[in-house]
Scaffold this motif. Structure first.
Motif, short mmCIF file in Angstrom:
data_model
loop_
_atom_site.label_atom_id
_atom_site.label_comp_id
_atom_site.label_asym_id
_atom_site.label_seq_id
_atom_site.Cartn_x
_atom_site.Cartn_y
_atom_site.Cartn_z
N UNK A 199 82.22 33.87 71.08
CA UNK A 199 83.62 34.33 71.07
C UNK A 199 83.66 35.80 70.65
N UNK A 200 82.87 36.12 69.61
CA UNK A 200 82.82 37.50 69.14
C UNK A 200 82.37 38.45 70.25
N UNK A 201 81.29 38.04 70.94
CA UNK A 201 80.77 38.89 72.01
C UNK A 201 81.79 39.02 73.13
N UNK A 202 82.48 37.91 73.45
CA UNK A 202 83.50 37.94 74.50
C UNK A 202 84.61 38.93 74.14
N UNK A 203 85.11 38.82 72.89
CA UNK A 203 86.21 39.71 72.48
C UNK A 203 85.76 41.17 72.48
N UNK A 204 84.53 41.39 72.00
CA UNK A 204 84.04 42.78 72.00
C UNK A 204 83.91 43.31 73.42
N UNK A 205 83.48 42.44 74.33
CA UNK A 205 83.37 42.86 75.73
C UNK A 205 84.73 43.27 76.27
N UNK A 206 85.74 42.42 75.97
CA UNK A 206 87.11 42.76 76.41
C UNK A 206 87.51 44.11 75.85
N UNK A 207 87.22 44.31 74.55
CA UNK A 207 87.58 45.58 73.91
C UNK A 207 86.92 46.75 74.62
N UNK A 208 85.64 46.58 74.96
CA UNK A 208 84.93 47.68 75.63
C UNK A 208 85.48 47.93 77.02
N UNK A 209 85.83 46.81 77.71
CA UNK A 209 86.42 47.00 79.04
C UNK A 209 87.72 47.79 78.92
N UNK A 213 93.30 52.79 73.17
CA UNK A 213 93.04 51.43 73.63
C UNK A 213 91.56 51.08 73.61
N UNK A 214 91.24 49.96 72.92
CA UNK A 214 89.87 49.49 72.87
C UNK A 214 89.16 49.84 71.58
N UNK A 215 89.50 51.00 71.00
CA UNK A 215 88.75 51.47 69.83
C UNK A 215 88.96 50.57 68.62
N UNK A 216 90.22 50.43 68.19
CA UNK A 216 90.52 49.59 67.02
C UNK A 216 90.24 48.12 67.35
N UNK A 217 90.48 47.74 68.59
CA UNK A 217 90.22 46.35 68.98
C UNK A 217 88.77 46.00 68.69
N UNK A 218 87.85 46.84 69.14
CA UNK A 218 86.43 46.58 68.93
C UNK A 218 86.09 46.61 67.44
N UNK A 219 86.60 47.65 66.74
CA UNK A 219 86.26 47.82 65.32
C UNK A 219 86.79 46.67 64.47
N UNK A 220 88.05 46.27 64.73
CA UNK A 220 88.65 45.20 63.92
C UNK A 220 88.00 43.85 64.22
N UNK A 221 87.66 43.61 65.48
CA UNK A 221 86.97 42.36 65.83
C UNK A 221 85.64 42.29 65.09
N UNK A 222 84.98 43.43 65.00
CA UNK A 222 83.70 43.48 64.29
C UNK A 222 83.90 43.15 62.81
N UNK A 223 84.92 43.74 62.20
CA UNK A 223 85.21 43.43 60.80
C UNK A 223 85.48 41.94 60.62
N UNK A 224 86.27 41.37 61.56
CA UNK A 224 86.62 39.96 61.46
C UNK A 224 85.39 39.07 61.63
N UNK A 225 84.40 39.55 62.37
CA UNK A 225 83.18 38.76 62.55
C UNK A 225 82.32 38.82 61.29
N UNK A 226 82.23 39.98 60.68
CA UNK A 226 81.30 40.17 59.57
C UNK A 226 81.83 39.62 58.25
#
Lengths: 277, 164
Positions: free
Chosen positions: A16-26, B70-83
């Protein structure tokens, strides 16, 4: 199949984490390369509305700065206007210099009001032009709206004017419509009004009539605006009208004036004195 | 207070604080702190991990929309939520310390500080690295990460003191 499901269950969070990160990168990559969508940017209604409110609030904090900027701009515009007025004035002087009529041989000097009172019994105005600029005593002073006063004392760089708002001064004036002569005098009460004296009761005077200079004293040219008649009073026994004149010049708000020199005044006075002797 | 209400309120306050105030403070181009992360930090530890991931994703997306990144905070915050759950699991042995809202009061100051520092560093590193995608001066990015992280950590600890 079971192994696959077990694998998925075990690593579901990571996946799920990888999926969400992929979406973010897209999103990130597409955002940089394509036209951004209005919904996913600060242009959408909620975020744009919020920013609008906040910019309205922030603009209050910069009001003083904006004010200063406007003041500076005003100042530079005023300076340019003064410069243009001076040019226009000199052009006017040039054209006037060609006149042959003796009573029109006038010279104008632009001056700035550097001190003025309106609330006293005897008010004075100080100008930034003096002897070295060709200003001498008994010259007339006018503003763009009308008559201001007469120069009283002159130093090298400055001059003091007795304005209409001083009971020491009486200006020869007339009604514009029928040339009836009178005297303008200030009673010391209100800086907006003066009185016109010596208008006999048989003369027709109405409210709204214009009062101008008479041109008899050689201080002011003829027909310069003084004010407009505000109120006319006449009781049974009066020989003269009580006329209240609303002055054309706003003395509380006077900045630039013109000093008028009549080049033939001395000659005229001398001739008149010789005759009277 | 209801846990839901508390977290939603905290979210809204932090969003407004971030978007209206902190994003307007640009010090020398190197300091753009992100106190917004505090929302993810203070989520209940009992939250299922998938829910936490989705929360981080959505929270980051909303901030991105406001900031046009778009995308920057999404990636960063998702990473925080994972860790975060991994960190809490590793650092907090005593389960009794795990209250509804992680704070220096419940976890102890040192543990809380460690978690805050690591999560803020992770978030800011991801954030500035992604923003700098198009730039090449890596040392500026490094300075941005360090300065902004220090300021963010300071602000988060300050807010934690206020809660006490």
């Amino acid at each position: 199949m079971r192994t696959l499901l077990q694998f998925l269950a075990r690593y579901s969070i990571l996946l799920l984490f990888l999926l969400l990160e992929t979406v973010a990168f897209i999103l990130l990559v597409r955002h940089n390369s394509y036209q951004q969508s209005a919904v996913l940017s600060s242009a959408n209604r909620v975020s744009a509305g919020l920013y609008n409110i906040s910019s309205n609030i922030y603009s209050y904090f910069s009001l003083k700065k904006q004010n200063d900027i406007l003041l500076a701009e005003n100042e530079s515009l005023k300076n340019r206007i003064t410069a243009l007025e001076n040019i226009a004035e000199s052009a006017f002087e040039d054209s006037v210099a060609g006149y042959v009529y003796a009573d029109k041989d006038l010279h104008y000097t632009a001056a700035k009001v550097i001190n003025a009172t309106t609330g006293l019994q005897r008010n004075y105005i100080t100008l930034n032009k003096g002897m070295r600029d060709g200003v001498t005593a008994d010259m007339g002073v006018v503003a763009k709206d009308g008559v201001v006063g007469i120069v009283n004392a002159v130093s090298d760089k400055f001059s003091v004017v007795i304005p209409v708002l001083n009971p020491l001064l009486t200006i020869s004036c007339k009604l514009h419509k029928n040339n009836q002569i009178g005297a303008l005098h200030w009673d010391g009460r209100d800086y907006r009004y003066a009185e016109m004296l010596d208008v006999a009761r048989h003369i027709e005077v109405n409210e709204g009539d214009t009062v101008v200079t008479s041109g008899l004293s050689e201080v002011f040219p003829e027909n310069m605006l003084i004010g407009v008649i505000e109120k006319v009073a006449l009781t049974e026994s009066d020989a003269y009208y009580n006329i209240r004149v609303r002055l054309a010049v706003d003395f509380r708000n006077i900045k630039y004036v013109t000093v008028i020199e009549n080049k033939n005044r001395a000659e005229k006075l001398r001739l008149e004195e010789e005759t009277i002797k | 207070m209801n846990l839901w209400v508390e977290n939603i309120l905290r979210y809204l306050i932090l969003l407004l604080l971030q978007v209206l105030l902190i994003n307007n403070l640009q010090l020398l181009g190197v300091c753009s702190p992100c106190v917004y992360v505090l929302f993810l930090l203070a989520l209940p530890p009992t939250l299922p991990r998938w829910a936490e991931l989705l929360t981080g994703f959505v929270a980051g997306l909303v901030l991105d929309i406001f900031c046009n990144t778009l995308g920057v905070q999404t990636a960063a915050c998702t990473m925080v939520a994972y860790i975060r759950p991994l960190l809490i699991k590793n650092m907090v042995q005593d389960n009794e310390r795990l209250t509804d809202t992680p704070s220096s009061k419940s976890l102890g100051f040192i543990t809380y500080l460690k978690i805050v520092v690591i999560l803020v560093l992770v978030h800011h590193t991801a954030m500035f690295a992604l923003i700098a995608f198009s730039f090449h001066n890596w040392w500026l990015t490094l300075i941005q990460i360090i300065v902004s992280s220090i300021v963010t950590i300071g602000l988060i600890l300050g807010l934690d003191l206020l809660r006490r």
